[in-house]
Design a protein around this motif. Structure first.
Motif, PDB file in Angstrom:
ATOM      1  N   LEU A 228     -18.268 -23.756  60.579  1.00 23.89           N
ATOM      2  CA  LEU A 228     -17.717 -22.530  61.155  1.00 23.89           C
ATOM      3  C   LEU A 228     -16.264 -22.715  61.577  1.00 23.89           C
ATOM      4  O   LEU A 228     -15.439 -21.822  61.402  1.00 23.89           O
ATOM      5  N   GLN A 229     -15.936 -23.884  62.103  1.00 24.28           N
ATOM      6  CA  GLN A 229     -14.555 -24.146  62.513  1.00 24.28           C
ATOM      7  C   GLN A 229     -13.616 -24.282  61.314  1.00 24.28           C
ATOM      8  O   GLN A 229     -12.414 -24.056  61.442  1.00 24.28           O
ATOM      9  N   SER A 230     -14.180 -24.632  60.155  1.00 25.32           N
ATOM     10  CA  SER A 230     -13.358 -24.770  58.951  1.00 25.32           C
ATOM     11  C   SER A 230     -13.071 -23.430  58.291  1.00 25.32           C
ATOM     12  O   SER A 230     -12.286 -23.361  57.342  1.00 25.32           O
TER      13      SER A 230
ATOM     14  N   ALA B 240     -19.948 -24.795  39.417  1.00 23.02           N
ATOM     15  CA  ALA B 240     -20.725 -25.968  39.807  1.00 23.02           C
ATOM     16  C   ALA B 240     -19.878 -27.042  40.482  1.00 23.02           C
ATOM     17  O   ALA B 240     -20.408 -28.083  40.877  1.00 23.02           O
ATOM     18  N   ASP B 241     -18.583 -26.823  40.601  1.00 24.56           N
ATOM     19  CA  ASP B 241     -17.764 -27.791  41.339  1.00 24.56           C
ATOM     20  C   ASP B 241     -16.714 -27.073  42.183  1.00 24.56           C
ATOM     21  O   ASP B 241     -16.354 -25.921  41.930  1.00 24.56           O
ATOM     22  N   GLY B 242     -16.239 -27.771  43.191  1.00 22.42           N
ATOM     23  CA  GLY B 242     -15.355 -27.157  44.168  1.00 22.42           C
ATOM     24  C   GLY B 242     -13.991 -26.784  43.633  1.00 22.42           C
ATOM     25  O   GLY B 242     -13.411 -25.774  44.044  1.00 22.42           O
ATOM     26  N   GLU B 243     -13.448 -27.570  42.706  1.00 20.11           N
ATOM     27  CA  GLU B 243     -12.103 -27.285  42.206  1.00 20.11           C
ATOM     28  C   GLU B 243     -12.066 -25.982  41.411  1.00 20.11           C
ATOM     29  O   GLU B 243     -11.194 -25.134  41.626  1.00 20.11           O
ATOM     30  N   ILE B 244     -13.004 -25.819  40.494  1.00 18.67           N
ATOM     31  CA  ILE B 244     -13.061 -24.584  39.709  1.00 18.67           C
ATOM     32  C   ILE B 244     -13.379 -23.406  40.622  1.00 18.67           C
ATOM     33  O   ILE B 244     -12.812 -22.320  40.493  1.00 18.67           O
ATOM     34  N   GLY B 245     -14.292 -23.640  41.566  1.00 17.38           N
ATOM     35  CA  GLY B 245     -14.641 -22.588  42.510  1.00 17.38           C
ATOM     36  C   GLY B 245     -13.446 -22.119  43.311  1.00 17.38           C
ATOM     37  O   GLY B 245     -13.245 -20.914  43.509  1.00 17.38           O
TER      38      GLY B 245
ATOM     39  N   LYS C 283     -10.998 -25.057  53.883  1.00 20.11           N
ATOM     40  CA  LYS C 283      -9.686 -25.241  54.502  1.00 20.11           C
ATOM     41  C   LYS C 283      -8.573 -24.818  53.550  1.00 20.11           C
ATOM     42  O   LYS C 283      -7.599 -24.185  53.957  1.00 20.11           O
ATOM     43  N   ALA C 284      -8.727 -25.160  52.261  1.00 16.60           N
ATOM     44  CA  ALA C 284      -7.710 -24.776  51.274  1.00 16.60           C
ATOM     45  C   ALA C 284      -7.696 -23.262  51.087  1.00 16.60           C
ATOM     46  O   ALA C 284      -6.635 -22.643  50.973  1.00 16.60           O
ATOM     47  N   LEU C 285      -8.878 -22.654  51.057  1.00 18.31           N
ATOM     48  CA  LEU C 285      -8.989 -21.208  50.870  1.00 18.31           C
ATOM     49  C   LEU C 285      -8.318 -20.456  52.016  1.00 18.31           C
ATOM     50  O   LEU C 285      -7.514 -19.545  51.798  1.00 18.31           O
ATOM     51  N   ARG C 286      -8.652 -20.847  53.246  1.00 15.65           N
ATOM     52  CA  ARG C 286      -8.056 -20.188  54.410  1.00 15.65           C
ATOM     53  C   ARG C 286      -6.568 -20.506  54.519  1.00 15.65           C
ATOM     54  O   ARG C 286      -5.791 -19.688  55.023  1.00 15.65           O
ATOM     55  N   GLY C 287      -6.173 -21.682  54.018  1.00 16.22           N
ATOM     56  CA  GLY C 287      -4.756 -22.035  54.022  1.00 16.22           C
ATOM     57  C   GLY C 287      -3.934 -21.139  53.119  1.00 16.22           C
ATOM     58  O   GLY C 287      -2.724 -21.007  53.308  1.00 16.22           O
ATOM     59  N   HIS C 288      -4.587 -20.528  52.134  1.00 15.55           N
ATOM     60  CA  HIS C 288      -3.913 -19.587  51.232  1.00 15.55           C
ATOM     61  C   HIS C 288      -4.128 -18.139  51.697  1.00 15.55           C
ATOM     62  O   HIS C 288      -3.905 -17.200  50.941  1.00 15.55           O
ATOM     63  N   ASN C 289      -4.578 -18.003  52.944  1.00 15.08           N
ATOM     64  CA  ASN C 289      -4.748 -16.677  53.575  1.00 15.08           C
ATOM     65  C   ASN C 289      -5.729 -15.780  52.817  1.00 15.08           C
ATOM     66  O   ASN C 289      -5.558 -14.554  52.777  1.00 15.08           O
ATOM     67  N   VAL C 290      -6.748 -16.394  52.225  1.00 11.45           N
ATOM     68  CA  VAL C 290      -7.824 -15.618  51.595  1.00 11.45           C
ATOM     69  C   VAL C 290      -8.894 -15.395  52.652  1.00 11.45           C
ATOM     70  O   VAL C 290      -9.504 -16.349  53.143  1.00 11.45           O
ATOM     71  N   SER C 291      -9.137 -14.150  53.000  1.00 14.65           N
ATOM     72  CA  SER C 291     -10.009 -13.841  54.135  1.00 14.65           C
ATOM     73  C   SER C 291     -11.408 -13.406  53.739  1.00 14.65           C
ATOM     74  O   SER C 291     -12.166 -12.918  54.571  1.00 14.65           O
TER      75      SER C 291
END
Length: 220
Positions: A91-93, A31-36, A64-72
Motif C-alpha cells: 500500500l505504501q508503494s 507474465a513479467d513485470g517489464e512488459i507489464g 514505484k516506477a508506475l507512480r513515478g511516471h504519475n500514472v494514477s
C-alpha cells in the motif's frame, strides 16, 4: 472497462482473465513485470491487477516506477504474502488494495468494482442513469421505461462505457481499447456491429445512442 493483469502463474492468470472477460472486462495480460510496466505506461487502463513475485521486475518495483511516471490508475495487489508488513509495503508503494492468495474470484471482482467506483467519483456508486435509462452496475440489470433488457457481457460493457462518458463523443478506437483489447484491428467493423446489436435491444423508440459521422458515438 479495460484491465491489465500482471501475473506470471499461468493457472492463476487464466483464472483471472477468464473471470473478468465473462463479466464484460477487456483484459490484457503480461507474465513479467517489464512488459507489464510498458503496457501500463502506454495504454489507458481503468484498473491493474498486479502480482508481487514477478520475473524481470517485481511488483513493488513496478508500482514505484508506475507512480513515478504519475500514472494514477487503481492497482490491486495479489500476493501469497499475507503478513501485515507485506500488505503495508504494498500500500505504501502505491497500491490501492491488497488481496492475499488463495482468493475467491467473487471477492476479487467485488474489490475491482469498488476501486472503479471510487476512481469514477460517481455520486451514485452502484447505478448509472440517463433520461429513462437505468444501469445497475452490481446486478448488471438494464432498464428503459421499466422494461428490463438482457444484455450480453460485451453489450453491457459498451453501454457502461458510453454511459460513463454520457454527452461526450467516444471514438471507435476508444471503444475498442476499453471493451476489447489491443489484439483487435482498429479497422475492423466489430464496433459498428456491437453498437447495432445494442441499439436493437434498447434504442428502438427514443434514440439515446447517436452516431457522429467520421468520429464515433455519443450517449445523450
Amino acid at each position: 472497462m479495460r484491465t491489465l493483469v500482471v501475473e506470471d502463474d499461468d493457472k492463476i492468470a487464466s483464472f483471472i482473465v477468464k473471470g473478468l472477460k465473462e463479466n464484460g472486462f477487456a483484459v490484457d495480460h503480461s507474465a513479467d513485470g517489464e512488459i507489464g510496466l510498458t503496457l501500463a505506461r502506454t495504454v489507458d487502463y481503468d484498473i491493474i491487477v498486479l502480482d508481487l513475485m514477478l520475473p524481470k521486475l517485481d511488483g513493488l518495483s513496478f508500482l514505484k516506477a508506475l507512480r513515478g511516471h504519475n500514472v494514477s490508475v487503481p492497482v490491486i495487489i495479489l500476493s501469497a504474502k499475507s503478513a501485515v508488513d507485506d500488505r503495508v509495503k504494498g500500500l505504501q508503494s502505491g497500491a490501492d488494495d491488497y488481496l492475499t492468495k488463495p482468493f475467491a474470484f467473487s471477492e476479487l471482482l467485488a474489490r475491482v468494482q469498488a476501486l472503479l467506483r471510487r476512481a469514477s467519483h460517481a455520486e451514485e456508486p452502484t447505478r448509472l442513469t440517463l433520461r429513462d435509462l437505468e444501469i445497475d452496475l452490481l446486478t448488471r440489470e438494464v432498464k428503459r421505461r421499466q422494461e428490463s433488457y438482457d444484455l450480453q457481457p460485451r453489450e453491457f460493457s459498451l453501454l457502461e462505457f458510453l454511459a460513463r462518458n454520457a454527452g461526450r463523443v467516444v471514438t471507435k478506437t476508444m471503444i475498442l481499447e476499453h471493451v476489447w483489447d489491443y489484439s483487435f484491428d482498429p479497422q475492423t467493423n466489430i464496433v459498428d456491429v456491437l453498437v447495432s446489436r445494442l441499439r436493437n435491444k434498447i434504442d428502438k423508440e427514443k434514440t439515446l445512442i447517436h452516431t457522429i459521422r467520421g468520429v464515433g458515438y455519443v450517449l445523450k
